[in-house]
Design a protein around this motif. Structure first.
Motif: not given
Lengths: 472, 472
Positions: A31-34, A66-75
């Motif tokens: 989300p933050r494009g990091l 690579v597993p992914q859920g809602g893609n809201t993780g911050l790290v």
């Protein structure tokens, strides 16, 4: 990845579950494009069996998953690297609520169910699923489990780990582990679910979970308090906890600058108190007991006043007013976005150290970066502070953010002095794996590697997340 | 073991900590005499460093280590085999309470501290350490952690696992893992403490722990209820939970035969109710809230009466009366000892199935062994029933006990039908390791072996406990 291998993977799901470039794109950056990544394929399997088939082929062919859920993780734990060789395995379509058992106080949900849907499913049968966090409309239960998500209800109900009775996971070799137990007590050997919870997709992929449900509260009392210092806030927390025990379901600290940001940037936000105070505490009591929690809240505040801990306080007169208090708290991350760059620290310290931590870290950061604006807020009652630092007014955002690591070092030095955590509730991901050496002994890092190697000897599951990549 | 090697081990502790035959003897058989073992040496080290030195030498020389706490375990997990080659490592002298931090709501205690001492240390600073079980005067915190002990307070406070913030352990290679964290939130990688908790000394030895403390209750209300059936008990539990939530701190079911045994064998025991009832429920509410829990208890009982769930009920008028109710419950294991042989099942099922489980298992056992007297009691609110079967009146004890495994198969078949656990709170030890194949998939057993092999590749720590011995 060769076209032949890609075709073999694609054949394991229906054609609509192999995402095209447009559909894949939002899943390839966070989300933050990091973090931005590439993937050979982005797949959205619809069943545990489809997940297992994909993972078996990955295991056979040495393909990274690579597993992914809602893609809201911050790290950055949900983003593949830039090689384009990985399978991005999205749980988005593992979205069934398999069962809600109100009488048994549990529900069985698949990994891709959003947290908000899980909460709603519980509420529909008169129960509470207490996990609550800012991204709950988008984040998924699988992601919550993978990261052992925290949030605002940890004080009374614990972290995600404490809310899970059973886990179904696909192991790195493609076998399905059915650990969907529904038991409150079960001591038949190692409790493997706790290995997967918080493993950030590095030991396999959680496909479904059994979650605990709780009685819905009958009463809630919410207060907004003005105080002089974090020490006063901690003292008031102690008073509240002594009075209310498990009925103290929220205790969030908010600095004056957070209120100011909210008043400036949140539509319709109003200052809950008549005068400004250096610090504020949002207190929530709730309980299935019908016992007049307002009286308990009054007793807490009276004791606070009589001990000169409080400057001012107001008890919400309605649910709307309580929601307005919470809106300020939950909007704090967003409003900082309007004030330029913000350098984050998701840290925790032992409960007894939280006030002195805030003071010491603030002093250290202000000395390090004059003009930088500390916005330290969050879960005081858990010792978990979001120690965010907004850029000086008028500073250049990119220049400020370039100092991210240096700022982290200053703040984390204070965390270390108090034997705290530099990844309290958001996890490690890629962002913080280099920090683990600062907070873990070699023995502990070695134990973690032993576990990783035992379950994922080929190192194919989310490599580079939590632990640095090792050669297999 | 050669005399030379024994001397090397003995030299690692002071002479008084190498137990002579008389002092060693009580540690070499477990309380019920089901397991008796031999040991090359019985050592009682006084520090984590001494433990580590012993384990390092064991690792170097391929010597088996069997950890032991208060020796109250019921599944033979603390008893060495008959070879006489093992070191029995007793934690009895790791008995320091290192710190009690009331403000931080935690304490740091060594493994050999008895549970009762830990409870007392918390009470001295006005806090509650809620873990509570029959053997609390003798069992140790280390043993509680190793077995993830349950007890009567799980309903509100969780199992031992839920009460531990941090763990210090000596690994099978002799290294010390200092995981004595004091944090309520910490997501810095795999949560390794959960591997050690419940591992019954098979992955290393826990030497100290950080335990959570809770506010002491201000009020308690205790009721003793008469009911027609387990179904009625379950319905009343649901009513109580809906009214009281986390303030429902006890919910224990007792059959009529348990009351009769208590009246017969417990000095001064009195029937709490005027008339006999087929089933009874002991309900306890407690809370730091000062809110008149008696009124909540009355509301629960009124709802129970109005729905024809209750036959009779009495609320304790004093602490003494409440203690008398609890004495009956806590005496149930002991009084069965006066009624001849008793075959035990420590089982759990999902909450919603607990009533039908009791009925079905009772019918199955009575059909299997006519005249056998089922005494099914315990933690109804956790779905955890001590499904004990006393011998028929006048039967031969040895003959009856010879049918232990056959009786287990009958009762466990009903457990399996409800997807329950055959080792709910006492652990697996040696007694139940053969049962794991009935309740675990091959995948799960394989995962457990992978973990064991990763941490204890030489298989030296408590071999044969939980998992069958494997050749290394």
């Amino acid at each position: 990845m060769s076209p032949e291998l890609a075709a073999r993977f694609a054949a394991l799901v229906s054609a609509r579950d192999v995402l095209d470039a447009d559909a894949a794109k939002p899943k390839l950056s966070e989300p933050r494009g990091l973090y931005r990544g590439k993937a050979a394929l982005v797949l959205t399997p619809r069943s545990t069996e489809e997940v297992a088939a994909i993972v078996r082929l990955a295991h056979e062919t040495g393909t990274v998953v690579v597993p992914q859920g809602g893609n809201t993780g911050l790290v950055g734990g949900q983003t593949p690297d830039g090689s384009g060789e990985a399978i991005l395995l999205s749980t988005a379509k593992l979205d069934r609520i398999r069962e809600v058992d109100a009488e048994g106080d549990l529900m069985v949900v698949e990994a891709g169910v959003t947290l908000a849907r899980a909460q709603d499913a519980a509420a529909e049968v008169g129960r509470l699923f207490p996990l609550s966090l800012g991204s709950e409309g988008t984040c998924t239960v699988g992601g919550n489990v993978a990261t052992n998500a925290g949030g605002t209800a940890v004080l009374a109900y614990g972290n995600t780990r404490d809310l899970v009775l059973g886990v179904e996971a696909v192991l790195p070799d493609g076998r399905i582990w059915n650990g969907l137990r529904r038991l409150r007590k079960d001591n038949t050997g190692y409790d493997l679910k706790h290995l997967f919870i918080g493993s950030e997709g590095s030991l396999g992929i959680v496909t479904a979970v059994v979650l605990k449900l709780f009685p819905a509260p009958r009463e809630t009392a919410t207060a907004f308090v003005g105080l002089a210092s974090p020490h006063a806030a901690l003292e008031l927390f102690r008073i509240a906890r002594a009075h209310a025990g498990p009925a103290l379901t929220g205790c969030e600290i908010i600095p004056r600058i957070g209120i100011e940001f909210a008043l400036k940037h949140l539509d319709g936000a109003r200052d809950p108190l008549a005068e400004p105070h250096p610090w504020n505490l949002l207190l929530e009591l709730s309980s299935p007991l019908s016992v007049g929690l307002a009286a308990t809240m009054e007793a807490i505040l009276e004791e606070g006043f009589s001990k000169d801990i409080l400057q001012d306080a107001t008890i919400a007169a309605s649910g709307d007013q309580a929601a307005a208090f919470w809106r300020i708290r939950m909007g704090l991350s967003e409003v900082q976005g309007h004030e330029g760059g913000s350098i984050k620290h998701d840290v925790s310290v032992p409960l007894g150290s939280v006030a002195v931590f805030i003071e010491e870290a603030t002093a250290a950061v202000e000395a390090h970066a004059p003009g930088a604006r500390v916005v330290a807020f969050g879960h005081l009652g858990d010792g978990n502070i979001h120690f965010n630092v907004s850029q000086p007014v008028g500073a250049d955002k990119a220049t400020f953010l370039a100092g991210w690591d240096a700022m982290n070092r200053v703040a984390h030095a204070v965390v270390h002095a108090h034997h705290g955590s530099v990844a309290a509730e958001h996890g490690v991901g890629r962002l913080k794996r280099n920090l683990l050496r600062e907070v873990k002994t070699d023995v502990e890092l070695d134990l973690m590697r032993m576990v990783k190697k035992a379950l994922d000897p080929k190192g194919l599951f989310n490599p580079g997340v939590i632990l640095e990549e090792t050669q297999s």
